[in-house]
Scaffold this active site. Structure first.
Site, short mmCIF file in Angstrom:
data_model
loop_
_atom_site.label_atom_id
_atom_site.label_comp_id
_atom_site.label_asym_id
_atom_site.label_seq_id
_atom_site.Cartn_x
_atom_site.Cartn_y
_atom_site.Cartn_z
N SER A 93 0.80 -1.21 0.00
CA SER A 93 0.00 0.00 0.00
C SER A 93 0.85 1.28 0.00
CB SER A 93 -0.93 -0.07 1.21
OG SER A 93 -1.80 1.00 1.23
N ASP A 98 -3.17 6.11 -3.06
CA ASP A 98 -2.03 5.49 -2.38
C ASP A 98 -1.45 4.40 -3.29
OD1 ASP A 98 -3.87 3.46 -2.12
OD2 ASP A 98 -3.36 2.99 -0.05
N ASP A 158 -1.53 1.22 -3.61
CA ASP A 158 -2.30 0.13 -4.20
C ASP A 158 -3.71 0.58 -4.58
OD1 ASP A 158 -3.17 0.35 -1.57
OD2 ASP A 158 -3.52 -1.79 -1.33
N ASN A 195 -8.54 8.79 6.40
CA ASN A 195 -7.40 8.67 5.50
C ASN A 195 -7.78 8.41 4.05
OD1 ASN A 195 -8.01 5.91 5.25
ND2 ASN A 195 -6.61 5.32 6.88
N ARG A 201 -3.87 5.37 20.54
CA ARG A 201 -4.04 3.94 20.27
C ARG A 201 -2.75 3.37 19.67
NH1 ARG A 201 -4.46 3.67 14.75
NH2 ARG A 201 -4.91 1.45 14.64
N ALA A 202 -2.59 2.07 19.85
CA ALA A 202 -1.42 1.41 19.25
C ALA A 202 -1.67 1.24 17.76
CB ALA A 202 -1.21 0.05 19.90
N SER A 203 -0.67 1.52 16.95
CA SER A 203 -0.79 1.28 15.52
C SER A 203 -0.94 -0.21 15.26
CB SER A 203 0.47 1.79 14.81
OG SER A 203 0.56 1.20 13.53
C1 16G Z 1 -4.42 -0.41 7.54
C2 16G Z 1 -5.90 -0.49 7.33
C3 16G Z 1 -6.51 0.90 7.30
C4 16G Z 1 -6.16 1.64 8.57
C5 16G Z 1 -4.67 1.62 8.80
C6 16G Z 1 -4.37 2.15 10.18
C7 16G Z 1 -7.08 -2.14 6.00
C8 16G Z 1 -7.21 -2.77 4.67
N1 16G Z 1 -6.19 -1.17 6.08
O1 16G Z 1 -3.81 0.24 6.46
O2 16G Z 1 -7.88 0.76 7.19
O3 16G Z 1 -6.59 2.95 8.52
O4 16G Z 1 -4.19 0.30 8.73
O5 16G Z 1 -3.01 2.04 10.41
O6 16G Z 1 -7.76 -2.49 6.95
P1 16G Z 1 -2.44 2.12 11.87
O7 16G Z 1 -3.08 1.02 12.68
O8 16G Z 1 -0.99 1.97 11.68
O9 16G Z 1 -2.82 3.47 12.40
MG MG Z 2 -3.79 1.07 0.37
#
Ligand code: 16G
Ligand code: MG
Length: 540
Positions: A72, A287, A289, A383, A506-508
């Site tokens: 992505s 983005d 993908d 996003n 929140r945790a990523s």
């Molecule tokens: C992933 C998720 C997206 C989310 C992002 C948050 C899918 C297909 N993609 O890219 O929806 O916004 O993670 O990232 O579910 P983070 O947890 O690092 O903040």
């Molecule tokens: Mg993407």
């Protein structure tokens, strides 16, 4: 020689697995975006995903499973892999555990044992058919990972089709088409051309009799979306749409997502590098993908204005709500957002448009499932990832509706074509681009008119590296921390000091860090709140 009968597979899995050794000391986790890390570390993981995809298909009596190889919006050296379920949805959550178990099996023999153990626990008939389709984005590590995937599929005698280079949503589309081909409601032709034809036809119907929108310039992040968008625009025809694709250097692999693309524009809240926009013209960024899109423009003073996922959701909600009112069809519209949705957008949706808003944790699967509870469910992450789901009963109601006048008929036709235009499987930047373009041409609006619906509260997103992000546990759709204990009370005390203040931690799910979000009435205050909340984490 590959053996096609199940009793040979344990030894065959072990044998093939020696060609795809697991890097030592690495713990893999199937997270919100599947497995995602440096492409050079993924060979064994992708091989094992091949095994799992075949198993998942066998569990579902040979329904076709998709495997997408992409990272992505991540840097060019990263890559990733995720599975697509038969209706084009994300992999069922309970299988994420099996994916993680397969990826972490220590030895080749252990992997073979895991395979048998899962098959037995889930009573999977290994003699049954397995069908898998796959594709990849434009990353340099893609072809080698595809080879690993094929080994995994061959080791357990799965049938497969290589769709080569596609956007993620195109593969989701194809999976759904294949699995609905013989049902009463086939989704479309299971080919890349079928995808373009479906979207192009729907776009032409939705915009029939409306003025063609002014040119839209699209930053394709130097990724797979560039060539695919050009192809889509060719199917639609220049009489109907005018798209100018920039950042389309897919051969310059190091340029992928580099200072451009939807994630860069959204997180940095600025233009892609080198773009010199004309005032009040519409721009968009995809983005890597092409499952996310954000829009933007500059005004006469060259000030940058972002039209993100929340703005898209609001525009779409307004348009669909108005069409339903004109048509007289009684269907419930609902919106799904995450905690990252700008406070002003939620207020606009609830107070002005009067549509119900549900908040879910981050990640497409959560939003998607919540959106399925409405007749027409609109979900967008801030996003730029999102789509609109039309339930089966909504489709039936629209298809069987007997219009009393041409106005009603028009509205129903537009709604039905929207359902074809909007990818029903997952957020799709190309489909969303057409959706927004179509709405703007109906309203005869430019980006400025679109932006007027509400004014975003200034906000700031900060990434903080902590010792153990797993220590951060949340509740209330990630809006409040349960652990570390006491931290939420400190955040609350800070937030209280700011007008329209809101902040959460929140945790990523995709990288080893936690994220701090803050919004407040002014830029200065939003920045200050973000810094102060981040400081709370540093002393942990
Ligand atoms: C992933 C998720 C997206 C989310 C992002 C948050 C899918 C297909 N993609 O890219 O929806 O916004 O993670 O990232 O579910 P983070 O947890 O690092 O903040
Ligand atoms: Mg993407």
């Amino acid at each position: 020689m590959v053996e096609s009968t199940p009793q040979h597979w344990p030894s065959q899995i072990a044998k093939f697995s020696t060609l795809h050794p697991r890097p030592e000391g690495h713990k893999f986790v199937y997270g919100t975006a599947g497995f995602r890390l440096l492409g050079s570390l993924l060979d064994s993981v992708v091989f094992r995903v091949g095994l799992l995809a075949a198993l998942r298909s066998r569990k579902l009596d040979g329904e076709t499973i998709g495997v997408m190889i992409t990272a992505s919006h991540n840097p060019p050296d990263d890559n990733g892999v995720k599975l697509i379920d038969p209706q084009g949805e994300m992999l069922e959550a309970s299988w994420e555990t099996y994916a993680t178990r397969f990826a972490n099996a220590e030895t080749d023999a252990e992997l073979a044992n895991e395979y048998l153990a899962v098959a037995e626990a889930l009573k999977i008939n290994l003699d049954g058919p397995a069908n898998v389709v796959f594709a990849r984005d434009t990353r340099a590590s893609g072809p080698a990972l595809v080879a690993a995937l094929k080994d995994g599929l061959q080791a357990v005698a799965a049938d497969y089709t290589d769709y080569r280079i596609l956007t993620t949503p195109q593969l989701h589309y194809i999976v759904k088409c294949i699995n609905t081909a013989t049902t009463a409601t086939p989704y479309g032709k299971p080919t890349e051309e079928g995808y373009y034809e479906k979207l192009a036809t729907a776009f032409q119907i939705v915009t029939m009799g409306k003025p063609k929108s002014p040119v839209i310039t699209v930053d394709a992040a130097n990724g797979v979306g560039g060539p695919k968008l050009k192809e889509l625009a060719r199917y639609i025809g220049s009489d109907h749409i005018d798209i100018n694709v920039v950042k389309d250097k897919i051969d310059a692999v190091e340029k992928l997502n580099h200072q451009c693309g939807a994630d860069f524009v959204k997180t940095q809240q600025k233009l892609p590098l080198g773009l010199e926009p004309a005032p009040f013209e519409l721009y968009a960024s995809l983005d890597g993908d092409a499952d996310r899109i954000v829009f933007y423009y500059v005004d006469e003073a060259s000030k940058f204005h972002l039209l993100d996922g929340d703005k898209i959701a609001s525009l779409v909600a307004m348009f669909i709500r108005d069409l339903l009112a004109v048509s007289g069809v009684d269907l419930q519209v609902g919106i799904v957002q995450t905690a990252y949705a700008n406070g002003s957008s939620s207020k606009y949706l609830m107070d002005i448009l009067k549509v119900p808003v549900t908040v879910t944790p981050t990640g497409v699967k959560h939003l998607h499932h919540a959106a399925q509870l409405f007749d027409i469910g609109i979900y967008f992450e801030a996003n730029g990832h999102g789509t609109v789901l039309f339930s089966n009963s909504a489709m039936k109601a629209l298809e069987s509706f007997e219009a009393q006048n041409p106005g009603q008929q028009d509205a129903v036709t537009t709604l039905l074509s929207l359902a074809a235009l909007i990818n029903q499987t997952v957020g799709d930047a190309l489909s969303d681009l057409l959706l927004v373009t179509a709405i703007l041409s109906h309203k005869v609006w430019g980006p400025n008119e679109w932006n007027l619906a509400y004014t975003d509260l200034p906000n700031r997103l900060v990434r903080v590296v902590v010792k153990d992000r797993m220590a951060f546990k949340t509740e209330d759709a990630e809006r409040r921390l349960v652990e570390p204990k006491g931290l939420q009370a400190q955040i609350d005390a800070l937030v209280k000091k700011y007008k329209s203040g809101r902040s959460f931690v929140r945790a990523s799910g995709t990288e080893d860090a936690v994220r701090v979000y803050a919004e407040a009435a002014t830029r200065l205050e939003a920045d200050e709140l973000a810094v102060k909340v981040s400081d709370l984490l540093k002393v942990l």
